[in-house]
Design an enzyme around this catalytic site. Sequence first.
Site, PDB file in Angstrom:
ATOM      1  N   ASP A  21       0.840  -1.202   0.000  1.00 18.92           N
ATOM      2  CA  ASP A  21       0.000   0.000   0.000  1.00 18.92           C
ATOM      3  C   ASP A  21       0.878   1.255   0.000  1.00 18.92           C
ATOM      4  O   ASP A  21       0.366   2.376  -0.065  1.00 18.92           O
ATOM      5  CB  ASP A  21      -1.019  -0.013   1.148  1.00 18.92           C
ATOM      6  CG  ASP A  21      -0.379  -0.031   2.526  1.00 18.92           C
ATOM      7  OD1 ASP A  21       0.855  -0.154   2.615  1.00 18.92           O
ATOM      8  OD2 ASP A  21      -1.134   0.080   3.526  1.00 18.92           O
ATOM      9  N   SER A  22       2.212   1.056   0.010  1.00 21.85           N
ATOM     10  CA  SER A  22       3.138   2.163  -0.251  1.00 21.85           C
ATOM     11  C   SER A  22       2.829   2.800  -1.595  1.00 21.85           C
ATOM     12  O   SER A  22       3.258   3.922  -1.873  1.00 21.85           O
ATOM     13  CB  SER A  22       4.586   1.662  -0.240  1.00 21.85           C
ATOM     14  OG  SER A  22       4.729   0.533  -1.081  1.00 21.85           O
TER      15      SER A  22
ATOM     16  N   GLU B 122       9.754  -3.561  10.225  1.00 22.13           N
ATOM     17  CA  GLU B 122      10.139  -2.289   9.600  1.00 22.13           C
ATOM     18  C   GLU B 122      10.697  -1.325  10.647  1.00 22.13           C
ATOM     19  O   GLU B 122      10.050  -1.065  11.675  1.00 22.13           O
ATOM     20  CB  GLU B 122       8.921  -1.675   8.892  1.00 22.13           C
ATOM     21  CG  GLU B 122       9.243  -0.339   8.234  1.00 22.13           C
ATOM     22  CD  GLU B 122       8.210   0.137   7.222  1.00 22.13           C
ATOM     23  OE1 GLU B 122       7.245  -0.610   6.936  1.00 22.13           O
ATOM     24  OE2 GLU B 122       8.381   1.260   6.719  1.00 22.13           O
TER      25      GLU B 122
ATOM     26  N   LYS C  58      -0.883  -9.223   3.446  1.00 25.77           N
ATOM     27  CA  LYS C  58      -0.083  -8.689   4.558  1.00 25.77           C
ATOM     28  C   LYS C  58      -0.938  -7.709   5.342  1.00 25.77           C
ATOM     29  O   LYS C  58      -1.665  -6.908   4.742  1.00 25.77           O
ATOM     30  CB  LYS C  58       1.177  -7.996   4.030  1.00 25.77           C
ATOM     31  CG  LYS C  58       2.003  -7.347   5.142  1.00 25.77           C
ATOM     32  CD  LYS C  58       3.412  -6.995   4.695  1.00 25.77           C
ATOM     33  CE  LYS C  58       3.531  -5.736   3.880  1.00 25.77           C
ATOM     34  NZ  LYS C  58       3.041  -4.513   4.566  1.00 25.77           N
TER      35      LYS C  58
ATOM     36  N   ASP D 175      -0.997  -6.094   0.120  1.00 24.86           N
ATOM     37  CA  ASP D 175      -1.346  -5.461   1.402  1.00 24.86           C
ATOM     38  C   ASP D 175      -2.851  -5.307   1.559  1.00 24.86           C
ATOM     39  O   ASP D 175      -3.555  -4.932   0.609  1.00 24.86           O
ATOM     40  CB  ASP D 175      -0.735  -4.047   1.450  1.00 24.86           C
ATOM     41  CG  ASP D 175       0.607  -4.020   2.155  1.00 24.86           C
ATOM     42  OD1 ASP D 175       0.879  -4.927   2.969  1.00 24.86           O
ATOM     43  OD2 ASP D 175       1.378  -3.084   1.885  1.00 24.86           O
TER      44      ASP D 175
HETATM   45  O1  KIV Z   1       3.610  -1.054   1.588  1.00 26.51           O
HETATM   46  C1  KIV Z   1       4.772  -1.464   1.488  1.00 26.51           C
HETATM   47  O2  KIV Z   1       5.464  -1.299   0.481  1.00 26.51           O
HETATM   48  C2  KIV Z   1       5.327  -2.183   2.624  1.00 26.51           C
HETATM   49  C3  KIV Z   1       6.804  -2.420   2.637  1.00 26.51           C
HETATM   50  C4  KIV Z   1       7.502  -1.200   3.056  1.00 26.51           C
HETATM   51  C5  KIV Z   1       7.181  -3.586   3.501  1.00 26.51           C
HETATM   52  O3  KIV Z   1       4.623  -2.524   3.543  1.00 26.51           O
END
Ligand code: KIV
Length: 271
Positions: free
Chosen positions: A51-52, A187, A118, A90
């Site tokens: 979700d980044s 993280e 995740k 995510d």
């Molecule tokens: O959203 C994402 O890219 C993440 C990574 C930083 C692990 O959760």
Amino acid sequence: MYAPDDRKPLTVPALAEAKRGGHKLAMLTAYDAGFARVFDENGTELLLVGDSLGMVVQGQNSTLPVSVDDMVYHTTIVARAVKRALLIADLPFQSDATPERALEASTRLLQAGAQMVKLEGAGHKLDVIRFLTEREIPVCGHLGLTPQSVLRFGGYKVQGREDATAQRLRADAAAVAEAGATLLVLECVPSGLAQAITQAIPIPTIGIGAGPHCDGQVLVLHDFLGLHTGHRRPKFVKDFLGEGGSVAGAVKAYIAAVRDGSFPDAEHSYE
Ligand code: KIV
């Protein structure tokens, strides 16, 4: 036993084998088919539709505005290109607030091509992890600096530097594994704490700003290629495009550095 040069697709049970065999896992984030193909073809074992994407693709200030529809769209287009990597997606902000909501969102993500979801945190999320795994949805946990908690944290800060928070993170990691997660992202936590957690739990840990002792590493695509996203550049970020010379070369350099333990070094870790 999991063999790194094996061209067969990586499966969920192989993750535990990789940990038992001391094999370090390389993960990258991907948001579209083009990058996903290069990452997959060059041996990246785990791909995360993070979700980044809210920050690096959509240009938002946090991950909070990302919707389940956004995640399903990006998971669908990434999945088209993936042949071997294990694909994780995510659960975005509040889509995992209750077990039922999480089941609905996770079902959509798995039907879009993800093989695991995740989710961030422990506490009431332990019930969510149990609920999903009992319903055949593999889960990756995420502890430490959980970006969906940015308002409570007051910013993107290293977690677990004080004894009490370190102890809490150790307990949470054990509880996430106990609840049924098969992978755990750590993280922005001090290297020593990530090492202690990695030694204590049976599932692989994947670090990002968590030092060299995790069972694997993950980087966000834009950070890994040295692209400026308009956000502050964290200490753990390394531009592999510089040394790799091409995106394919950067992937190979990254995987080699994760496997031989040279990334992350002290310069890219927190004490
Ligand atoms: O959203 C994402 O890219 C993440 C990574 C930083 C692990 O959760």
